[in-house]
Scaffold this motif. Structure first.
Motif, PDB file in Angstrom:
ATOM      1  N   VAL A  53      24.981   8.138 -19.010  1.00  7.78           N
ATOM      2  CA  VAL A  53      26.317   7.799 -19.504  1.00  7.78           C
ATOM      3  C   VAL A  53      26.183   6.831 -20.673  1.00  7.78           C
ATOM      4  N   CYS A  54      26.834   7.198 -21.791  1.00 10.91           N
ATOM      5  CA  CYS A  54      26.823   6.334 -22.977  1.00 10.91           C
ATOM      6  C   CYS A  54      28.235   5.886 -23.322  1.00 10.91           C
ATOM      7  N   ARG A  55      28.303   4.738 -23.976  1.00 10.64           N
ATOM      8  CA  ARG A  55      29.579   4.221 -24.449  1.00 10.64           C
ATOM      9  C   ARG A  55      29.987   4.909 -25.751  1.00 10.64           C
ATOM     10  N   LYS A  56      31.222   4.666 -26.153  1.00 15.23           N
ATOM     11  CA  LYS A  56      31.725   5.226 -27.410  1.00 15.23           C
ATOM     12  C   LYS A  56      30.874   4.780 -28.595  1.00 15.23           C
ATOM     13  N   ASP A  57      30.305   3.581 -28.514  1.00 16.36           N
ATOM     14  CA  ASP A  57      29.468   3.073 -29.611  1.00 16.36           C
ATOM     15  C   ASP A  57      28.017   3.574 -29.526  1.00 16.36           C
ATOM     16  N   LYS A  58      27.755   4.519 -28.607  1.00 19.12           N
ATOM     17  CA  LYS A  58      26.464   5.194 -28.427  1.00 19.12           C
ATOM     18  C   LYS A  58      25.416   4.358 -27.689  1.00 19.12           C
ATOM     19  N   SER A  59      25.808   3.182 -27.200  1.00 18.56           N
ATOM     20  CA  SER A  59      24.892   2.417 -26.354  1.00 18.56           C
ATOM     21  C   SER A  59      24.916   3.001 -24.942  1.00 18.56           C
ATOM     22  N   GLU A  80      17.520   9.754  -7.056  1.00 16.01           N
ATOM     23  CA  GLU A  80      16.498   8.757  -7.369  1.00 16.01           C
ATOM     24  C   GLU A  80      16.967   7.840  -8.499  1.00 16.01           C
ATOM     25  N   ASP A  81      16.384   6.657  -8.521  1.00 12.08           N
ATOM     26  CA  ASP A  81      16.521   5.759  -9.672  1.00 12.08           C
ATOM     27  C   ASP A  81      15.134   5.723 -10.308  1.00 12.08           C
ATOM     28  N   ASN A  82      14.803   6.830 -10.988  1.00 16.10           N
ATOM     29  CA  ASN A  82      13.444   7.053 -11.480  1.00 16.10           C
ATOM     30  C   ASN A  82      13.321   6.527 -12.907  1.00 16.10           C
ATOM     31  N   GLN A  83      12.832   5.315 -13.043  1.00 17.18           N
ATOM     32  CA  GLN A  83      12.798   4.672 -14.356  1.00 17.18           C
ATOM     33  C   GLN A  83      11.849   5.363 -15.334  1.00 17.18           C
ATOM     34  N   THR A  84      10.790   5.973 -14.836  1.00 22.49           N
ATOM     35  CA  THR A  84       9.860   6.700 -15.721  1.00 22.49           C
ATOM     36  C   THR A  84      10.600   7.788 -16.490  1.00 22.49           C
ATOM     37  N   ILE A  85      11.436   8.531 -15.781  1.00 21.64           N
ATOM     38  CA  ILE A  85      12.179   9.635 -16.397  1.00 21.64           C
ATOM     39  C   ILE A  85      13.431   9.134 -17.100  1.00 21.64           C
ATOM     40  N   GLN A  86      14.146   8.233 -16.451  1.00 28.07           N
ATOM     41  CA  GLN A  86      15.440   7.800 -16.996  1.00 28.07           C
ATOM     42  C   GLN A  86      15.298   7.040 -18.310  1.00 28.07           C
ATOM     43  N   THR A  87      14.265   6.235 -18.420  1.00 29.68           N
ATOM     44  CA  THR A  87      14.047   5.511 -19.684  1.00 29.68           C
ATOM     45  C   THR A  87      13.870   6.499 -20.831  1.00 29.68           C
ATOM     46  N   GLN A  88      13.130   7.579 -20.569  1.00 27.20           N
ATOM     47  CA  GLN A  88      12.941   8.601 -21.601  1.00 27.20           C
ATOM     48  C   GLN A  88      14.261   9.285 -21.950  1.00 27.20           C
ATOM     49  N   CYS A  89      15.037   9.656 -20.930  1.00 27.58           N
ATOM     50  CA  CYS A  89      16.303  10.359 -21.176  1.00 27.58           C
ATOM     51  C   CYS A  89      17.324   9.459 -21.866  1.00 27.58           C
ATOM     52  N   GLU A  90      17.324   8.191 -21.554  1.00 28.03           N
ATOM     53  CA  GLU A  90      18.220   7.264 -22.250  1.00 28.03           C
ATOM     54  C   GLU A  90      17.865   7.195 -23.730  1.00 28.03           C
TER      55      GLU A  90
END
Length: 329
Positions: A179-185, A224-234
């Motif tokens: 999920v991203c904000r309107k400002d793309k963060s 899962e709260d899989n930081q290895t994957i989620q950091t990449q997807c973010e």
């Protein structure tokens, strides 16, 4: 509703469970009908609806074309920008976008480049319909015979398709919601480690002694709260300019999350995420309304399975659903 919303629903048929469960339901023309947008606007006016959340790809595409016009009428469209949605409608354009933005993805090609693609990657080769969702017209070609059969079928039915490299293992497949904000963060992300069985398994075969499998559009799996994957997807979401919901589908290959597809909308796993405390629509809506939103705490380790549900509806409920006529009727 707990979040303080009144939910109205629209569909192209009255025989829709969502219309019965909504505060009020409406039957509207197809998104491709010239009267579609006006029917949506009239519903919003008559019911003082301020937020519009497109569900299907055709509606998303049409409504985001006219965001400025809708917002001038007091209707806030909860969606990503039209350019991103347009690129993601066509899997070939999506592949080109991924390559341009530096998002890891399987190599792909058009059918006219089959011989060259086969020479580089060999079998298996995936054949994927260029448009649409839910893994429709997605096939594994294990050899020349398979490719001849599936490509002939798609061409005879006049279905445009692409070729895609098969990568990774089914056990390493994930769906990642960002999920991203309107400002793309980035607000936050969450992972579903997919279980490719039952409703989630489309095709499973063997090539050269190795198991080859593809999934359907119906996700099941472990939260899962899989930081290895989620950091990449973010990071991918930032590169692509996501300004709302994003659903990345892919596999983890040697520590790198390789993306098959991006659905830039609220996807079929949205209820999963809301059920464990990560409510995508609420986060995006509150951001659009100017509220401060942060990544929520959510439950992990939960297994989410899908099933068909029998819903018994008295005919009078169906008869109460208002039908908005199209220009073609």
């Amino acid at each position: 509703m707990k979040a303080g919303y009144q939910a109205f629903g629209a569909d192209i048929t009255p025989y829709s469970v969502g219309l019965v469960k909504a505060e009020k339901g409406f039957v509207v023309p197809l998104a491709s009908d010239p009267s579609y947008q006006e029917s949506i606007v009239s519903i919003c006016r008559e019911n003082e609806i301020k937020l519009l959340v497109p569900g299907s790809e055709p509606e998303l595409f049409e409504l985001t074309k006219n965001v400025a016009d809708l917002e001038s009428q007091g209707i806030l469209v909860i969606a990503n920008e039209h350019a991103l949605i347009k690129n993601c409608r066509d899997k070939w354009h999506m592949f080109l976008m991924f390559k341009e933005k530096g998002v890891p993805c399987p190599e792909s090609a058009l059918p006219e480049d089959y011989e060259q693609f086969k020479g580089r990657h060999g079998f298996p080769i995936l054949l994927k319909q260029r448009t649409g969702s839910g893994s429709r017209n997605l096939f594994i070609a294990r050899n020349e015979q398979d490719y001849a059969f599936y490509s002939k079928r798609l061409k005879e039915e006049k279905i445009p398709f692409i070729l895609q490299e098969y990568i990774g293992k089914g056990e390493d497949e994930y769906t990642v919601g960002v999920v991203c904000r309107k400002d793309k963060s980035v607000v936050g992300s969450i992972t579903v480690h997919r279980l490719l069985s039952g409703l989630s398994s489309k095709q499973k075969t063997s090539v050269g002694g190795a198991t080859v499998e593809i999934s359907t559009g119906i996700s099941q799996g472990v939260i899962e709260d899989n930081q290895t994957i989620q950091t990449q997807c973010e990071d991918y979401a930032k590169k692509l300019g996501v300004t709302g919901p994003a659903n990345f589908q892919g596999r983890l290959v040697n520590g790198l999350f390789v993306v098959f597809e991006l659905n830039p909308r609220f996807s079929g796993t949205t209820p999963f995420r809301a059920g464990v405390g990560f409510n995508d629509p609420d986060l995006v809506i509150r951001d659009r309304l100017g509220e401060e939103v942060k990544k929520p705490k959510f439950n992990t380790g939960i297994i989410v399975l899908r099933s068909l549900e029998n819903v018994f509806i008295p005919p009078e409920k169906i008869n109460k659903i208002k039908v908005i006529p199209s220009e073609s009727t």
